[in-house]
Design a protein around this motif. Structure first.
Motif, PDB file in Angstrom:
ATOM      1  N   ALA A   1      -1.693   1.678  -3.315  1.00 20.85           N
ATOM      2  CA  ALA A   1      -1.067   0.421  -2.897  1.00 20.85           C
ATOM      3  C   ALA A   1      -2.111  -0.616  -2.502  1.00 20.85           C
ATOM      4  O   ALA A   1      -1.910  -1.826  -2.679  1.00 20.85           O
TER       5      ALA A   1
ATOM      6  N   PRO B   1      -0.579  13.463  -0.220  1.00 21.11           N
ATOM      7  CA  PRO B   1       0.013  12.476  -1.136  1.00 21.11           C
ATOM      8  C   PRO B   1       0.186  11.090  -0.511  1.00 21.11           C
ATOM      9  O   PRO B   1      -0.009  10.069  -1.195  1.00 21.11           O
ATOM     10  N   ALA B   2       0.513  11.033   0.754  1.00 26.25           N
ATOM     11  CA  ALA B   2       0.707   9.719   1.380  1.00 26.25           C
ATOM     12  C   ALA B   2      -0.595   8.928   1.408  1.00 26.25           C
ATOM     13  O   ALA B   2      -0.607   7.694   1.345  1.00 26.25           O
TER      14      ALA B   2
ATOM     15  N   THR C   1      -1.036   7.565  -2.082  1.00 26.90           N
ATOM     16  CA  THR C   1      -0.125   6.437  -2.286  1.00 26.90           C
ATOM     17  C   THR C   1      -0.667   5.173  -1.615  1.00 26.90           C
ATOM     18  O   THR C   1      -0.616   4.070  -2.187  1.00 26.90           O
TER      19      THR C   1
END
Lengths: 338, 338, 338, 338
Positions: free
Chosen positions: A21, A13-14, A17
């Motif tokens: 971004a 998930p990071a 993300t």
């Protein structure tokens, strides 16, 4: 219960993300973006050294491009006979080096032995025009057997190679898994041990598709040649920020170490369970892969329960754990045979 | 006011959403995933035909791989002298074809003329072993001058080429922009007009990094050869679902047409404004690129206001609009010179 | 007492006479001369078959060009690990195939065994895109150990290879020596046993520099591709008549068989003498090469007397006889150790 | 009356004598023979300089090997658009450089102009990774139009090239003819004017098949790389003495100059006769080639009388004289149209 490969796992998930971004407004194309610059700095910091780095989206590309700046068309690359670069990349090193030879060396558990290397180098005559001399030694970390070279082995092999005029490459598609197992630092396992160029992969460890090629020390001077070949190979993505952003996310807070740690722990638990169930380990478990020999009934039982894994040509089976393998996954599969 | 290139634009939100949605659980690696299959079907539907398709992450890779299955090492590719494959890919076609020749043809506005092709083919003798015969004609849609071949031109050129034994490739890095301008269908602009293999790009039009190679008709039989070369070139991503998901998002509901339409409209508005401001258009605007000649003061005024665009070697300037270029962007830059 | 190699021998007088006779007036260049045509006909007659033939001036060129039309860049060539094409041609096959892999097989006396080939082919999966499949089996006649495949072995190996979709090449740099030993006809040892393409050498057997590449049966359709590659490789001599004239002289009256017979007889005499002197033969003598292990004193005695031969990496010594080796030469060297 | 090409001529008797003389006993193979050494010394003497030299048997091989050590795979070679290396070698430079680009420059009479070179170099940006920079300038002496660069032109072009970081190669397939015409020394026309590497041919000028590659000055350090590529390309003949002996015979007593002088004189006489007969010379005659435009009746008359020459694509005709063209030959052909 998917143990087929760590490439079947989704992205962390990071990483997602970070990609989201990065999707903000215009950014310079072809690697001139801020994410690429920052990711390069983060890698310098991780490796405690100035270095040159570039980004690609597959491990095959990382290996083949790295090897192409070290091995001329009439040279050769030494690797284990079962190495990914020899067996599983459809001749990518030969393609990118324009016909360099990949010369296989032997060794148990898919690790090149000091003796095998010595024997080869001892009979090599760089001035004999009829034979192809070796220009590169390539070590796989993890090997195709899921094993890892320890620091002493890397040092010894690199030292032998350097004395004979070779450069040293590390195929670090599962570098994180090897590092976590060893407890060494990234610098210790690479340039401090004699590695000149590293293919450092993040895809198998939780990225969507992000690999790096790292040139240590004086080899940074080969960066322009590498970039020319990267462009020529079609590996200079127009919107590189999305690749670099993945690397940044993986490095941030040591996520890459944490994820490899999880995969390795799952592999260890799996191996212990397999042994309890009467399986025989084919190789030491030194990362996130378990090669085990069961009886046919057991293989069948696991498959019937929905477990995915590969049967190996030698009759054993390969199980690969991933950053997202859970204790429950391990328990589920073991439950089918315990 | 970034008109430097459509590759500086971010990805469309729908693409990001699709990638996030694809990040769900395990999926088969190296292209055996459901997204790749579905995207292939969607392309068949779009092109109203059975076809073979593969996915890569850069336009250079798409072109070079496509050309490599059409042109042998001792053959040649005909293209416009300013074509991307001749000038801007650092020899990728030569690399992937193992030394095939890229032979430049002339023509105004970077479009090959019927006459130039005829002249070349007329003097070609495929049986004369000393000379390199041509095996492929490659048309760029859009051309490097932002112009497009109309359907008649494509048909005529492909017909000439086929009669001389060549295959026809289209570099469709900006295929969407050309299509929208022409009003033709995807099938009409490609296989119905004689195109055998298409590099169909989505990256410049709103994807993060997604290009396709499409083999029409009998050329689908070259698919296995293409896949072998894709693997060998390092362009078979372990987690291909994220590339295919982008293609699906772009095709869904005709998003790709809508986005190209927006970029083209912005280019048209820009061009009209430039002309009003006294600029001279170097080429017809037939997509999302405007080449214009201003006086130095005007170039300076735009740059001072923060506009980004490329000065061209011939003294003109290139402005590229993107899927996310707004009317406000156009107005802002025009305000600096009107 | 020069036993270093058959390449150190001069050309046979009949070859010199033929070259001088060819030096008469103008002749069409690049292979369109009468000598080339007549030599091709003579080879058809020798091999009792229609065939396509071309001429080059080195064995490395003959092998590499032959292999290049059988093995694609992403394919592989199987040969014995000690084969000349693997060890002694500085990567020429990899160069001419644009990065094809040369894959080594094992076998005593440098002869590939049926079992080794079977094992390789049994595990090969031509549809698995990640691995390089084999496209060619190359047999060396004589092998690097001076041994020869008998007709049954050739048939069995070629049959195995053909069933797996491979083509069969024979490196016949010392084809004459093998043929004389076996008593077979040229046709029996080649196309009748399954060989598709033959490198047939005359240089080691008494020519100045003349090798041929022979395409049997349907493989003759590859002739144009071969000629294009020959030109591209710089192996299409402007004045080819002088190469073809050598081949004609060698074939005339069976000179090539007579000369190989002489060399083989000398090798046999040498080997018998060596055994009497206490040497141990490393390999059966099946042509014009003798590999023998002596004590250091004996090697020294021969060298001191002026004999030339190569020390082999395994500690043995290699003696090569030639078309012009005399009984006196054999007696002289044996006298130093008997 | 064979004016088709100087490659149709036989070898000069002195060359044949030298070959016969070299056919005496054993000699070290692969270039370690005394003839090769002596020929290298003779070339040093001729060029008044230390140099490295190697021997091959075709001009295509000489050019392609020479270029391969100067131009990397991702680099480019500049030459006239009609240069032999661009048009008549079936892509040999692309093959030997592994996909280097051959970039054509324009210029009347097939000679690159200072302006054309300047324009190219002026727009070249070696640091722009997307474009292929030039690494070599190749000048043909004679050009494909039979014209020659004078010393000033060579100096100017080489100087321009060197300043931009290129190396300078001369394709001297007809070097002798150009030299004789100019009255310059071999040193003046090459390294003293800025040439770094020379392909120096003897085959067209009276040899059987002998070409040399000469590395001047610091470029001699590339000799080992050249030899490795020569071996790999199949151009290291086992019995090299026969090639070197030809070079020695040609150099001995300045035979090569005498023979080129004869050919040039015949060409001049031919050209004068053609003009008298109403033909129009297409290019200045600066060697042994005459390009002339006749009316159809005249071409027909000559052919009917048995004269052999090539019709050129532009409608003119090419006549090539040779070392053995006699006054009688010239008179005979002129008689058919005067």
């Amino acid at each position: 219960m998917n143990f087929a490969s760590d490439t079947t796992a989704p992205a962390h998930p990071a990483v997602m993300t970070a990609i989201a971004a990065a999707n903000d407004g215009a950014a310079a194309s072809y690697g001139a973006d801020a994410w690429s610059e920052t990711a390069a700095e983060a890698l310098c910091s991780l490796f405690e050294s100035e270095l040159a780095v570039t980004f690609v989206s597959s491990g095959t590309a990382a290996n083949a491009l790295a090897l192409s700046i070290l091995c001329p068309p009439d040279g050769a690359i030494l690797c284990h006979e079962n190495a990914h670069i020899n067996r599983d990349e459809r001749g990518a090193p030969e393609f990118y080096t324009h016909g360099g030879k990949v010369m296989p060396l032997a060794g148990a558990h898919d690790l090149i032995t000091e003796l095998a290397l010595q024997k080869f180098l001892g009979s090599m005559d760089r001035d004999f025009v009829h034979e192809t001399p070796a220009d590169v030694l390539s070590l796989s970390q993890l090997s195709e057997a899921g094993t890892a070279y320890d620091l002493d082995a890397i040092k010894t092999l690199c030292d032998q190679a350097h004395r004979a005029g070779l450069c040293c490459h590390m195929d670090g598609a599962r570098f994180a898994n090897a590092l976590v197992e060893s407890g060494a630092s990234a610098a210790q396992m690479t340039w401090k041990a004699g590695i000149d160029v590293l293919s450092f992969g993040f895809t198998k460890n939780g990225a969507m598709g992000a690999e790096t090629i790292i040139l240590f020390g004086d080899h940074a001077k080969r960066f322009n040649a590498l970039e020319a070949r990267r462009k020529r190979g079609g590996h200079m993505p127009p919107k590189q920020r999305y690749v670099a952003a993945q690397v940044l996310a993986m490095l941030d807070g040591g996520l890459w170490v944490e994820l490899a740690g999880n995969a390795n722990a799952a592999a260890t638990a799996l191996a212990e369970g397999f042994v309890r169930a009467g399986g025989t380990l084919e190789h030491p478990v030194q990362g996130n892969e378990v090669f085990v020999r069961f009886n046919d009934g057991q293989n069948e039982a696991m498959r019937r329960a929905g477990a995915q894994f590969y049967g190996w040509p030698d009759g054993s089976a390969r199980f690969v754990t991933s950053w997202n393998t859970t204790e429950a996954d391990v328990k589920s599969i073991l439950a089918t045979i315990l």
